[in-house]
Design a protein around this motif. Sequence first.
Motif, PDB file in Angstrom:
ATOM      1  N   GLU A 184       5.926  10.466  29.464  1.00  0.00           N
ATOM      2  CA  GLU A 184       6.646  10.884  28.255  1.00  0.00           C
ATOM      3  C   GLU A 184       6.001  10.208  27.058  1.00  0.00           C
ATOM      4  N   LEU A 185       5.421  11.012  26.193  1.00  0.00           N
ATOM      5  CA  LEU A 185       4.726  10.466  25.022  1.00  0.00           C
ATOM      6  C   LEU A 185       5.172  11.243  23.789  1.00  0.00           C
ATOM      7  N   TYR A 186       5.753  10.540  22.829  1.00  0.00           N
ATOM      8  CA  TYR A 186       6.217  11.172  21.599  1.00  0.00           C
ATOM      9  C   TYR A 186       5.345  10.671  20.456  1.00  0.00           C
ATOM     10  N   LEU A 187       4.838  11.605  19.692  1.00  0.00           N
ATOM     11  CA  LEU A 187       3.899  11.231  18.651  1.00  0.00           C
ATOM     12  C   LEU A 187       4.418  11.666  17.285  1.00  0.00           C
ATOM     13  N   TYR A 188       4.554  10.705  16.396  1.00  0.00           N
ATOM     14  CA  TYR A 188       4.999  11.009  15.038  1.00  0.00           C
ATOM     15  C   TYR A 188       3.902  10.647  14.051  1.00  0.00           C
ATOM     16  N   LEU A 189       3.645  11.536  13.114  1.00  0.00           N
ATOM     17  CA  LEU A 189       2.668  11.258  12.063  1.00  0.00           C
ATOM     18  C   LEU A 189       3.371  11.311  10.712  1.00  0.00           C
ATOM     19  N   VAL A 190       2.939  10.442   9.820  1.00  0.00           N
ATOM     20  CA  VAL A 190       3.471  10.443   8.461  1.00  0.00           C
ATOM     21  C   VAL A 190       2.330  10.855   7.537  1.00  0.00           C
ATOM     22  N   GLY A 191       2.540  11.921   6.775  1.00  0.00           N
ATOM     23  CA  GLY A 191       1.507  12.384   5.854  1.00  0.00           C
ATOM     24  C   GLY A 191       1.267  11.357   4.750  1.00  0.00           C
ATOM     25  N   ILE A 192      -0.003  11.025   4.521  1.00  0.00           N
ATOM     26  CA  ILE A 192      -0.343  10.122   3.419  1.00  0.00           C
ATOM     27  C   ILE A 192      -1.472  10.727   2.587  1.00  0.00           C
ATOM     28  N   ASP A 193      -1.642  10.203   1.406  1.00  0.00           N
ATOM     29  CA  ASP A 193      -2.740  10.593   0.527  1.00  0.00           C
ATOM     30  C   ASP A 193      -3.842   9.560   0.729  1.00  0.00           C
ATOM     31  N   PRO A 194      -5.038   9.983   1.204  1.00  0.00           N
ATOM     32  CA  PRO A 194      -6.077   8.987   1.506  1.00  0.00           C
ATOM     33  C   PRO A 194      -6.485   8.153   0.290  1.00  0.00           C
ATOM     34  N   ARG A 195      -6.198   8.659  -0.900  1.00  0.00           N
ATOM     35  CA  ARG A 195      -6.546   7.857  -2.085  1.00  0.00           C
ATOM     36  C   ARG A 195      -5.659   6.627  -2.215  1.00  0.00           C
ATOM     37  N   ARG A 196      -4.549   6.641  -1.454  1.00  0.00           N
ATOM     38  CA  ARG A 196      -3.640   5.494  -1.493  1.00  0.00           C
ATOM     39  C   ARG A 196      -3.886   4.562  -0.306  1.00  0.00           C
ATOM     40  N   THR A 197      -5.132   4.484   0.153  1.00  0.00           N
ATOM     41  CA  THR A 197      -5.430   3.589   1.272  1.00  0.00           C
ATOM     42  C   THR A 197      -6.606   2.699   0.914  1.00  0.00           C
ATOM     43  N   VAL A 198      -6.657   2.280  -0.332  1.00  0.00           N
ATOM     44  CA  VAL A 198      -7.802   1.494  -0.794  1.00  0.00           C
ATOM     45  C   VAL A 198      -7.491   0.003  -0.811  1.00  0.00           C
ATOM     46  N   GLY A 199      -6.365  -0.345  -1.423  1.00  0.00           N
ATOM     47  CA  GLY A 199      -6.080  -1.768  -1.629  1.00  0.00           C
ATOM     48  C   GLY A 199      -5.499  -2.425  -0.401  1.00  0.00           C
ATOM     49  N   ILE A 200      -6.070  -3.567  -0.030  1.00  0.00           N
ATOM     50  CA  ILE A 200      -5.544  -4.311   1.110  1.00  0.00           C
ATOM     51  C   ILE A 200      -4.208  -4.934   0.705  1.00  0.00           C
ATOM     52  N   GLY A 201      -3.191  -4.685   1.516  1.00  0.00           N
ATOM     53  CA  GLY A 201      -1.888  -5.267   1.241  1.00  0.00           C
ATOM     54  C   GLY A 201      -1.091  -4.547   0.160  1.00  0.00           C
ATOM     55  N   GLN A 202      -1.680  -3.475  -0.406  1.00  0.00           N
ATOM     56  CA  GLN A 202      -1.006  -2.687  -1.440  1.00  0.00           C
ATOM     57  C   GLN A 202       0.343  -2.153  -0.905  1.00  0.00           C
ATOM     58  N   ALA A 203       1.357  -2.116  -1.775  1.00  0.00           N
ATOM     59  CA  ALA A 203       2.669  -1.636  -1.357  1.00  0.00           C
ATOM     60  C   ALA A 203       2.597  -0.144  -1.016  1.00  0.00           C
TER      61      ALA A 203
END
Lengths: 151, 435
Positions: free
Chosen positions: A107-126
């Motif tokens: 039994e494997l349930y997979l959930y994905l959350v849509g994100i904007d890749p431009r918001r994955t730059v800063g380390i530790g960014q909120a």
Amino acid sequence: MSVIGIGSPRGDDRVGWCVADTLARQPRAADARILKLDRPGAALLDALAGRRRVVIVDAAATGAAPGTLYRVSLPDLAEIPAAASSHGFGLAQALELGRGLGVLPPELYLYLVGIDPRRTVGIGQALSPAVAAAVGRLTAAICRRLAAGGR
Amino acid sequence: MTEQRTRRIDVPVLARVEGEGALEVTIRDGRIAHLALRIFEPPRLFERFLVGHHYSELPDLVARICGICPVAYQMSALDAIERLFAPDRQSPPARWVQRMRRLFYCGEWMQSHALHIHLLAAPDFLGFDSAPAMAARYGAELRRGLALQALGNRIISLFGARSVHPVGARAGGFRRAPSLQQAGALAAQAEQAVPAAEDLVRWTAALPLPAHPQQFNCVSLRHPAEYPMIGERIVAESGLDISVDDFEDHITEFQVPHSTALHALLEGKPYLVGPLARLNLNLDRLHPGVKALLAELDIEFPSHDMYHSIVARAVEILQALLEAREILADYAPQEPAHIDLQPRAGIARGASEAPRGLLWHRYDLDSAGIIAHARIVPPTSQNQPRIEADLADALVGVGLDEDEATLRHAGEMVIRNYDPCISCATHFLRLTLDR
């Protein structure tokens, strides 16, 4: 039941970890094994080994509005191009490999959350507000799943 | 006179490279007029980010640079500051720390090389699009590879709570010593894994590898007695033998318009770092068990065929496993698990052998141990001019009039031999063919 949050320290890519953290504070999840993995690639299969029921949460740049929740089945996952998952040898490839080798949990349930890749730059960014808002909704959905069959 | 045609094609490919990049090839009148491996790396923001931080924060900060080789970044940074601070490295506690760092690093080599061999490179040689596509036919081999990768991750986890971005390393050593029980359990797993690692070497050597010997200069660290992981001297086949301190006098980095990663040249020429370069330069430093197995193979080292890189990676997995097994078998905990350091002002320079090759760090520190300037030279930027030279040669060898899919596949295979970590960014390579 295991819950695995996958992510990296970069901005909205942390969302899987945030769900894992939020879930860890829920009394209803007290019996679940909760893991946070940083871009595990194929090492995800080691974390799945021998498990019967697993929930996986990861971020995905799907092009939809940030914060969009997806409950994905394994066949659907193969349709998502590798590039849409956030990390090198990504989630889709790791699960496809696991399926080919016959080592996935029954039994494997997979959930994905849509994100904007431009918001994955800063380390530790909120987390951006739309993604942060999805954390609570997804945590509640996982809690319902835990309650439905908490073996 | 050939009619000149211009065609631009954008193809997202090369998913099996860590990072994001693009290959641009312009073919004019049957020859390569321009070839550039573009790399989109946030330009060195990380070096700036380190300025103003205390040296004790380095292990946690630099581990964030790369999700695949965090241990390498930690070990190069710690080697740099400890070479400057110069604690007594012969004291028993310091020697314990050195052994444990070696064990930690063995885990990283094993996991990184196992990943590359099985999930990134092997599909090329066996005629599959991807590792999952190989699963039905080569399930046993993939499971063996994943088990070796998992063992490497468990060795890293022995010191850090997590195998990715480990948090266990600190200035002077480790935050805590593994328990005797944990080490004992891993020692048994390492012992059991030896036949698998030996079989892996034989399997890679028997793969249908293309033959493409070339001329290139290999560069690696050199240790007085051991196979190089953390070291004092940098050597090259061309005869270079310098202190880690003198790296900047011989190796120059420069910007190229097509890449945000810097390119590096040794005495003005491309060179190779990584597993094949290390093996070529350090055959006499291999474990006796590895030497014995190498003697059985049909492949002769030193080798200047980049397709032998996959074999070199397997050889280094066995080397790392045999060393890890011995360190674990003799293990005794030490408390504290670190030595004390006294900061001093100056320029700290250090290097280690990341799975992908030489990783050199420099930190300019004030007397309080605050970083005023940082410089990090990763293996991929050192290999980039060599990759471009190899690509040009390989594409001509395949035939520039071949169809795009053939050229793209040949280019991908060449690039993957170097296991470029174009990352510490994200996804795929695009090929733009202009002819």
